[in-house]
Scaffold this active site. Structure first.
Site: not given
Length: 253
Positions: A33, A81
């Site tokens: 991340d 995503n």
């Protein structure tokens, strides 16, 4: 070499020597991340951040090998995503494809895609399948590549596969309800046959699971690192291992 580099190397060696080798994780999950924030902080393009993150994968796998880790799960792209704008998503998928092809070319690790491949563009799904096939015979660390992955979707897929299997056998819903237990579902997860993750690492300072390995991480230890993923260093990994090693994992006992 700068003084700071010498100090860093000395500290890294100190952390490595302090690890109790008999109490290290077999399976490590990593939530990669912070690529976009890394790029923004440097005034770079988002794609530059994703590429920098992809470039840090191979070093991580080397660190895992050194520590005797048997399975690594890398979360590269979630189902959420996939809702990003095509302007960002298309180059990101291309970067992921390139990273996976590079890992497969090493013939060093056994790659295993985990995720809803049917949600991905054909080219990305093809690269993931080819990587799995070309490394199937490699006698090395298992590397799960989580692309188009969501924990809730995985559980739903597992239940669906289980129901289809029992329907094919002629098992009635009533019969299944009487015998159903957690292992029936576990046998249909993307990671079936693998040990559950002992340690889950998330970079970028975020402290939430976000849907990563929801079923498998029930007894996992978590380590949250402030560094954005492209800045994640070997010493950060060693710190995570050290934090894991000193925890008292009673697992309900």
């Amino acid at each position: 070499m700068r003084v700071s580099d010498l100090l860093y190397a000395a500290y890294e060696r100190h952390v490595r020597r302090s690890l109790p080798e008999q109490n290290l994780p077999r399976h490590v999950g990593v939530m990669l991340d912070g690529n976009r924030r890394w790029a923004k902080a440097r005034g770079a393009q988002t794609a530059d951040g994703h590429q920098a993150g992809a470039d840090n994968i191979k070093p991580l796998l080397g660190w895992c090998e050194e520590a005797g880790v048997e399975v690594v799960t890398l979360w590269l792209l979630s189902t959420d995503n996939l809702n990003r704008s095509p302007v960002e998503l298309k180059p990101l998928l291309g970067i992921i494809e390139g990273a996976v092809e590079g890992l497969a070319a090493e013939q060093r690790w056994r790659l295993h895609p985990v995720g809803a491949l049917d949600l991905l563009p054909d080219s990305t799904a093809h690269v993931l399948k080819e990587a799995a096939e070309s490394t199937a015979g490699v006698d090395g660390m298992i590397v799960n590549i989580a692309v188009g992955y969501g924990g809730r979707r995985e559980i739903a897929d597992a239940v669906r596969a289980m129901l289809q299997e029992h329907a094919a056998r002629g098992t009635s819903i009533e019969e299944l309800a009487e015998t159903l237990d957690v292992e029936h579902i576990a046998q249909h997860l993307y990671t079936k046959g693998q040990p559950d993750p002992d340690l889950v690492i998330r970079t970028s300072g975020e402290q939430r699971l976000g849907g990563f390995l929801l079923w498998q991480s029930a007894n996992s230890e978590f380590y949250f690192c402030e560094a954005y993923w492209p800045d994640f260093r070997r010493v950060d990994f060693l710190r995570a291992l050290r934090a894991y090693a000193v925890r008292d994992r009673r697992l309900g006992k």
